[in-house]
Write an enzyme that holds these catalytic residues in place. Structure first.
Site, short mmCIF file in Angstrom:
data_model
loop_
_atom_site.label_atom_id
_atom_site.label_comp_id
_atom_site.label_asym_id
_atom_site.label_seq_id
_atom_site.Cartn_x
_atom_site.Cartn_y
_atom_site.Cartn_z
N ALA A 108 -44.55 -21.09 -50.31
CA ALA A 108 -44.66 -22.13 -49.35
C ALA A 108 -45.83 -22.95 -49.59
CB ALA A 108 -44.57 -21.67 -48.11
N ALA A 109 -47.06 -22.60 -50.04
CA ALA A 109 -48.18 -23.46 -50.15
C ALA A 109 -47.92 -24.63 -50.86
CB ALA A 109 -49.57 -22.70 -50.74
N LYS A 113 -43.12 -28.18 -47.51
CA LYS A 113 -41.73 -27.95 -46.96
C LYS A 113 -41.60 -27.17 -45.85
CE LYS A 113 -40.06 -28.73 -51.65
NZ LYS A 113 -41.23 -29.51 -52.20
N ARG A 136 -54.08 -20.24 -51.54
CA ARG A 136 -53.15 -21.25 -51.29
C ARG A 136 -52.65 -20.62 -49.74
NH1 ARG A 136 -50.85 -24.62 -54.75
NH2 ARG A 136 -48.82 -23.82 -54.25
N CYS A 229 -40.38 -28.98 -59.45
CA CYS A 229 -41.03 -30.42 -59.58
C CYS A 229 -41.11 -30.46 -60.73
CB CYS A 229 -42.13 -30.45 -58.69
SG CYS A 229 -43.58 -29.33 -59.26
#
Length: 440
Positions: A108-109, A113, A136, A229
């Site tokens: 999640a870090a 999102k 993080r 990404c």
């Protein structure tokens, strides 16, 4: 630019390769989301004149027409906006969390999102947001606090440990996997420095070690979104094909949207159902795949933590300062509040279970910043003052406020949201905003 990488991109993009090369000379796309848990989009743009236009990838998401350092701005500090590269918002839009869902963001870090997921959930929904790397995870927690998220459990754990406890419990799971970051090259030079074909293969292998645990935590008919990404086929379509081959209970769903472009077709698998975003599509780059889990899954049940008795000073603070009824949990002199029970996640390290409202120090209760930033308490704190922008800017720098008010703790508010809190002696308000959040 790395020649091996460019050769790979030429093979991947073919007739679009020259268009991609043209984007490398341009500034990266930058954007933000309006945090509708705290403010409506209409009110946001009435208050803050930020040159931007609506992004095609997600609701509440905008592309900046110019980047003037909004990360230090007042709306950012208030948690009214989250700086987010436009295409990064696409994965949660595809996940489509609904108000009653239990949702897990597994990697999640820094929290873009996760905070976006929270915008789709009402108080009945629950977000479990996890980051395996400790530093993080602290950044994730900071963003959860700033954006006022109250119905979240923040964990710093491994996918394996979480899946042992959460097997078959989640309506939706997002795996925005650690990747080679090819879509980040213009934004983060380190991503380019670290790039190699070996690194791509290593990332793909790591992603395959995470995904089985994510699948295990899904309910029957639950939804998994896998995103990266990066542009690498090994980390994107090939991992999708691997999942379909290894986990027969998974069905790949067609992402029927107007943005981006279809994923690459791999023989024997409908990988064109996935979605790719490239810099030519007004985003730096993202890949998104959506699955449904079919079949029978063993479902765990969480037990509820037993709270220590609330000290008298806590009871007194709650009675005098807070409106409404909440669930409270106390452990080791720290006091939490929320709309959900406080669930026991066993051996998983929990950084935050809903809202930390404060702690007992030397038999006195001292509130925490999260109490004031949380949307759970936005209009439910008895003592507050409404300030002007010049007063808020001074307060953000750590200064006192020379404003007479009731003695005791007081929320400092502007535009119907708290920037933090202070402690009044009746004539001045001493600053209690954590030093790390102040303007330097």
């Amino acid at each position: 630019m790395n020649e091996v990488f460019l050769k790979r991109m030429k093979g991947l993009l073919q007739e679009d390769y020259e268009k991609y090369l043209e984007t490398l000379a341009k500034k990266p796309y930058r954007g933000f989301r309006v945090n509708t848990k705290k403010i409506s989009e209409e009110d946001f743009f009435n208050l803050f004149k930020i040159p931007s236009h609506r992004s095609k990838f997600a609701m509440h998401s905008y592309v900046l027409d110019s980047d003037d350092g909004y990360g230090n701005s007042l709306p950012h500090a208030l948690g009214l906006m989250y700086m987010q590269e436009p295409s990064a918002a696409s994965a949660v839009e595809v996940l489509n969390p609904r108000p009653m869902d239990w949702v897990l963001d597994l990697c999640a870090a820094p929290g873009g999102k996760s905070t976006q997921i929270a915008q789709y959930l009402d108080s009945e929904g629950l977000l479990i947001t996890n980051e395996i790397e400790t530093k993080r995870a602290q950044i994730l927690l900071s963003n959860i606090e700033r954006l006022g998220i109250s119905n979240a459990i923040v964990t710093n754990s491994t996918p394996e440990k979480l899946s042992f406890v959460l097997q078959g419990m989640m309506d939706k799971v997002l795996v925005d996997a650690p990747c080679s970051g090819e879509g980040m090259f213009k934004k983060e030079s380190k991503a380019l420095e670290d790039w190699s074909e070996e690194h791509v293969k290593s990332c793909a292998k790591r992603q395959r070690s995470i995904l089985p645990h994510a699948i295990k935590m899904l309910k029957d008919d639950g939804i998994l979104v896998y995103s990266t990404c990066t542009y690498a086929v090994e980390e994107n379509e090939e991992n999708v094909a691997w999942m379909l081959e290894e986990f027969k209970e998974l069905e790949l769903l067609n992402i029927d949207v107007t943005w981006g472009r279809k994923g690459l077709h791999l023989d024997g698998f409908p990988t064109e159902y996935t979605r790719r975003i490239l810099p030519m599509d007004e985003g730096e780059g993202h890949f998104v795949a959506k699955f449904r889990k079919k079949g029978i899954t063993k479902e765990n049940k969480l037990t509820i933590l037993k709270s220590e008795l609330l000290p008298d000073c806590v009871k007194q603070f709650i009675k005098s300062e807070l409106k409404g009824d909440y669930n409270y949990f106390c452990k080791n002199n720290r006091v939490y509040a929320g709309s959900h029970p406080f669930y026991d996640l066993k051996d998983n390290y929990v950084l935050r279970n809903q809202v930390l409202i404060g702690e007992v120090v030397n038999n006195r209760f001292e509130p925490h910043q999260h109490l004031y930033t949380s949307t759970l308490f936005t209009n439910n704190i008895n003592h507050e003052i409404i300030c002007e922008e010049n007063e808020i800017e001074s307060f953000r720098k750590g200064n006192i406020l020379s404003i007479p008010t009731t003695k005791g703790y007081v929320g400092i508010k502007i535009y119907n949201n708290y920037i933090g809190f202070g402690k009044s002696d009746g004539s001045i308000i001493k600053n209690k905003v954590p030093k790390g959040l102040r303007l330097r």
